[in-house]
Design a protein around this motif. Structure first.
Motif, PDB file in Angstrom:
ATOM      1  N   ALA A 102     -66.008  52.718  25.245  1.00  0.00           N
ATOM      2  CA  ALA A 102     -66.944  53.000  26.218  1.00  0.00           C
ATOM      3  C   ALA A 102     -66.275  52.695  27.594  1.00  0.00           C
ATOM      4  O   ALA A 102     -65.328  51.750  27.593  1.00  0.00           O
ATOM      5  N   ARG A 103     -66.743  53.372  28.579  1.00  0.00           N
ATOM      6  CA  ARG A 103     -66.016  53.248  29.941  1.00  0.00           C
ATOM      7  C   ARG A 103     -66.253  52.010  30.482  1.00  0.00           C
ATOM      8  O   ARG A 103     -67.542  51.589  30.482  1.00  0.00           O
ATOM      9  N   SER A 104     -65.086  51.285  31.064  1.00  0.00           N
ATOM     10  CA  SER A 104     -65.222  50.078  31.374  1.00  0.00           C
ATOM     11  C   SER A 104     -64.580  50.199  32.801  1.00  0.00           C
ATOM     12  O   SER A 104     -64.407  48.901  33.582  1.00  0.00           O
ATOM     13  N   SER A 105     -63.831  51.144  33.278  1.00  0.00           N
ATOM     14  CA  SER A 105     -63.131  51.373  34.316  1.00  0.00           C
ATOM     15  C   SER A 105     -63.794  52.571  35.168  1.00  0.00           C
ATOM     16  O   SER A 105     -64.477  53.232  34.835  1.00  0.00           O
ATOM     17  N   VAL A 106     -63.445  52.659  36.512  1.00  0.00           N
ATOM     18  CA  VAL A 106     -63.801  53.737  37.391  1.00  0.00           C
ATOM     19  C   VAL A 106     -62.374  54.206  38.262  1.00  0.00           C
ATOM     20  O   VAL A 106     -61.497  53.314  38.554  1.00  0.00           O
ATOM     21  N   ASN A 107     -62.571  55.706  38.545  1.00  0.00           N
ATOM     22  CA  ASN A 107     -61.521  55.928  39.417  1.00  0.00           C
ATOM     23  C   ASN A 107     -62.057  55.873  40.933  1.00  0.00           C
ATOM     24  O   ASN A 107     -63.023  56.268  41.332  1.00  0.00           O
ATOM     25  N   GLU A 108     -61.288  55.148  41.674  1.00  0.00           N
ATOM     26  CA  GLU A 108     -61.586  55.012  43.087  1.00  0.00           C
ATOM     27  C   GLU A 108     -60.486  55.841  44.082  1.00  0.00           C
ATOM     28  O   GLU A 108     -59.320  55.816  43.724  1.00  0.00           O
ATOM     29  N   ILE A 109     -61.018  56.801  44.775  1.00  0.00           N
ATOM     30  CA  ILE A 109     -60.113  57.710  45.544  1.00  0.00           C
ATOM     31  C   ILE A 109     -60.093  57.351  46.928  1.00  0.00           C
ATOM     32  O   ILE A 109     -61.138  57.215  47.598  1.00  0.00           O
ATOM     33  N   VAL A 110     -58.743  57.096  47.564  1.00  0.00           N
ATOM     34  CA  VAL A 110     -58.514  56.706  48.829  1.00  0.00           C
ATOM     35  C   VAL A 110     -57.628  57.692  49.234  1.00  0.00           C
ATOM     36  O   VAL A 110     -56.416  58.066  48.929  1.00  0.00           O
ATOM     37  N   GLU A 111     -58.078  58.065  50.557  1.00  0.00           N
ATOM     38  CA  GLU A 111     -57.184  58.878  51.549  1.00  0.00           C
ATOM     39  C   GLU A 111     -56.458  58.027  52.542  1.00  0.00           C
ATOM     40  O   GLU A 111     -57.067  57.351  53.173  1.00  0.00           O
ATOM     41  N   ILE A 112     -54.928  58.002  52.294  1.00  0.00           N
ATOM     42  CA  ILE A 112     -54.193  57.061  53.119  1.00  0.00           C
ATOM     43  C   ILE A 112     -53.077  57.979  53.573  1.00  0.00           C
ATOM     44  O   ILE A 112     -52.198  58.691  52.722  1.00  0.00           O
ATOM     45  N   ALA A 113     -52.980  57.940  54.970  1.00  0.00           N
ATOM     46  CA  ALA A 113     -51.916  58.742  55.247  1.00  0.00           C
ATOM     47  C   ALA A 113     -51.587  59.933  55.098  1.00  0.00           C
ATOM     48  O   ALA A 113     -50.304  60.406  55.031  1.00  0.00           O
ATOM     49  N   GLY A 114     -52.678  60.720  54.871  1.00  0.00           N
ATOM     50  CA  GLY A 114     -52.972  62.145  54.865  1.00  0.00           C
ATOM     51  C   GLY A 114     -52.669  62.487  53.256  1.00  0.00           C
ATOM     52  O   GLY A 114     -52.703  63.628  52.810  1.00  0.00           O
ATOM     53  N   ARG A 115     -52.478  61.488  52.240  1.00  0.00           N
ATOM     54  CA  ARG A 115     -52.504  61.624  51.007  1.00  0.00           C
ATOM     55  C   ARG A 115     -53.786  61.061  50.330  1.00  0.00           C
ATOM     56  O   ARG A 115     -54.046  59.961  50.697  1.00  0.00           O
ATOM     57  N   THR A 116     -53.902  61.890  49.000  1.00  0.00           N
ATOM     58  CA  THR A 116     -55.109  61.240  48.296  1.00  0.00           C
ATOM     59  C   THR A 116     -54.377  60.430  47.287  1.00  0.00           C
ATOM     60  O   THR A 116     -53.775  60.893  46.279  1.00  0.00           O
ATOM     61  N   HIS A 117     -54.940  59.247  47.058  1.00  0.00           N
ATOM     62  CA  HIS A 117     -54.630  58.380  45.844  1.00  0.00           C
ATOM     63  C   HIS A 117     -55.723  58.089  44.889  1.00  0.00           C
ATOM     64  O   HIS A 117     -57.019  57.783  45.414  1.00  0.00           O
ATOM     65  N   VAL A 118     -55.409  57.919  43.504  1.00  0.00           N
ATOM     66  CA  VAL A 118     -56.673  57.712  42.809  1.00  0.00           C
ATOM     67  C   VAL A 118     -56.072  56.225  41.984  1.00  0.00           C
ATOM     68  O   VAL A 118     -55.054  56.349  41.419  1.00  0.00           O
ATOM     69  N   PHE A 119     -56.880  55.252  42.171  1.00  0.00           N
ATOM     70  CA  PHE A 119     -56.602  53.994  41.492  1.00  0.00           C
ATOM     71  C   PHE A 119     -57.792  53.823  40.440  1.00  0.00           C
ATOM     72  O   PHE A 119     -58.927  54.147  40.436  1.00  0.00           O
ATOM     73  N   ARG A 120     -57.108  53.486  39.140  1.00  0.00           N
ATOM     74  CA  ARG A 120     -58.080  53.258  37.969  1.00  0.00           C
ATOM     75  C   ARG A 120     -58.317  51.554  37.958  1.00  0.00           C
ATOM     76  O   ARG A 120     -57.437  51.061  37.839  1.00  0.00           O
ATOM     77  N   VAL A 121     -59.701  51.316  38.320  1.00  0.00           N
ATOM     78  CA  VAL A 121     -60.062  49.644  38.449  1.00  0.00           C
ATOM     79  C   VAL A 121     -61.065  49.479  37.571  1.00  0.00           C
ATOM     80  O   VAL A 121     -62.052  50.297  37.278  1.00  0.00           O
TER      81      VAL A 121
END
Length: 429
Positions: A231-250
């Motif tokens: 069962a899913r217990s984490s989410v993907n947080e997508i953040v735009e920083i300095a022109g780049r897209t970063h995905v954080f699994r939190v």
């Protein structure tokens, strides 16, 4: 008149979401709690400077250093007063919306006043720090920004929140600070097990919302815990920083900035505060799930290095997923204080830093950590703080260790509350 009601002239703003008033000295001319003619200090919520109110005492007693009260009727209103955006957080209500009666520009002015007062009183620095709004907040009226909320079910199974400075639960019909995606979960119309702790997470980047009940994934459609081992217990947080897209699994229950724009706002502010760090060694303290670690690793480039220190094992695992392919990043799990003072074996990696970034918890870093940072003699320290009093105390410790305050920026990442986020730069004196 109710014996717990008192009429007060409201004075200046104080840190903590209230204003200061003084209960007049007694009529026979004897001294009040703070000297002749001054009266007893009363911290009053739900009011504004210059107002005259009827307030209900919530904490009092002859032995108390000060009293607390809630303004329940406004006799003379401030021009900055507006109809409450969240009446359930008003007098006698839940915590977390203590400035809902204040116009949004005045909320930011309120926070700017608090920052200046704390810097002056605790750090002996005179500085005016304007508070910047986050993108979209003006258009939304300071509402709908929370991507994570925590609720608790009352005795009848209705979801609500604890009353201010109380364990009593007040059932709610809505939570105006919650994002649209959380509102769409319709948590307040459902019946829960009495006492259940309900956490809802709806990442701003569009990942599917997630609900935990007592720390376990919950299937809202079926109205029961999700029994699947995967069962899913984490989410993907997508953040735009300095022109780049970063995905954080939190992890859903892990720390992450709750304002939908906060991760990007703070990461960009940290990068601006760092300046040119190509080839530098940067120490990232209280690094969490890697929000600052990732863009810093790109800023230092292949010839630079980032050493990130975090005490929470789950956060370190989350960070490891996003930096596993970045050879210029070293992740250390350990208490920051023990690592910095050499009590932890990981401290062997913390022997040099050109620049230090720290984002401590609300209580601040404290003297021991500050002095350990200063002992490395970094060229610059970038301090991210969610409490201006803790920031000011630590700035004073840095001053004692040979550092002076440079630029300070403040961001209104908690509208309708007294909380404010700051990014401060400290430089060798």
């Amino acid at each position: 008149m109710d014996s717990d009601l008192i009429e007060l002239e409201i004075g200046p703003i104080a840190h903590g979401g209230h204003c200061v008033a003084r209960l007049d000295a007694v009529d026979d001319g004897t001294s009040g709690a703070d000297g002749p003619g001054r009266g007893r200090v009363v911290f009053v919520r739900h009011t504004l400077p210059g107002e005259r109110v009827l307030a209900r005492l919530t904490e009092s007693g002859e032995g108390a250093t000060f009293w607390r009260a809630d303004a329940v009727e406004v006799l003379v209103a401030s021009p900055d007063r507006v109809p409450s955006a969240w009446p359930a957080a008003g007098p006698g209500g839940v915590g977390g919306g203590e400035l809902a009666h204040v116009a949004l520009p005045a909320q930011r002015a309120w926070k700017s006043t608090v920052i200046a007062e704390q810097l002056s009183r605790l750090a002996h620095v005179e500085r005016e720090v304007p508070v910047e709004g986050a993108p979209g907040d003006d258009e939304r009226g300071g509402l709908g920004w929370r991507t994570r909320i925590e609720l608790v079910a009352d005795a009848s199974g209705r979801a609500g929140m604890s009353k201010f400075r109380s364990h009593d639960v007040l059932a709610l019909d809505s939570m105006p600070l919650a994002s649209e995606a959380i509102v769409a979960l319709d948590l307040f119309s459902k019946t829960w097990r009495p006492g259940a702790r309900i956490e809802a997470v709806a990442p701003a980047g569009g990942d599917a919302p997630l609900v935990l009940v007592d720390g376990e994934p919950f299937d809202l459609r079926r109205g029961r815990p999700d029994p699947r081992p995967n069962a899913r217990s984490s989410v993907n947080e997508i953040v735009e920083i300095a022109g780049r897209t970063h995905v954080f699994r939190v992890g859903a229950s892990a720390f992450w900035q709750v304002h939908r724009e906060a991760p990007g706002v703070l990461a960009r502010a940290v990068l601006e505060a760092l300046g040119d760090v190509e080839g530098a060694t940067v120490l990232d303290l209280y690094s969490g799930s890697g929000l600052f670690t990732v863009p810093i690793s790109e800023a230092v480039g292949p010839t630079g290095a980032v050493v990130a220190v975090e005490g929470d094992a789950r956060a370190v695992r989350d960070a490891r997923r996003v930096v596993h392919d970045r050879p210029n990043v070293e992740l250390l799990q350990g208490d920051v204080g023990r690592v910095m003072t050499g009590e932890d074996d990981s401290s062997s990696s913390v022997v040099h830093a050109d620049v230090v970034v720290l984002d401590p918890p609300r209580v601040g870093a404290g003297r021991v950590v500050v002095e350990a940072i200063a002992a490395l003699r970094p060229e610059r320290v970038v301090y991210v703080a969610c409490d201006p009093a803790a920031l000011a105390r630590d700035i004073a410790y840095f001053a004692g260790a040979g550092y002076t305050l440079g630029d300070v920026r403040a961001f209104d990442l908690f509208p309708m509350t007294h909380h404010v986020e700051c990014v401060a730069v400290l430089l060798p004196a």
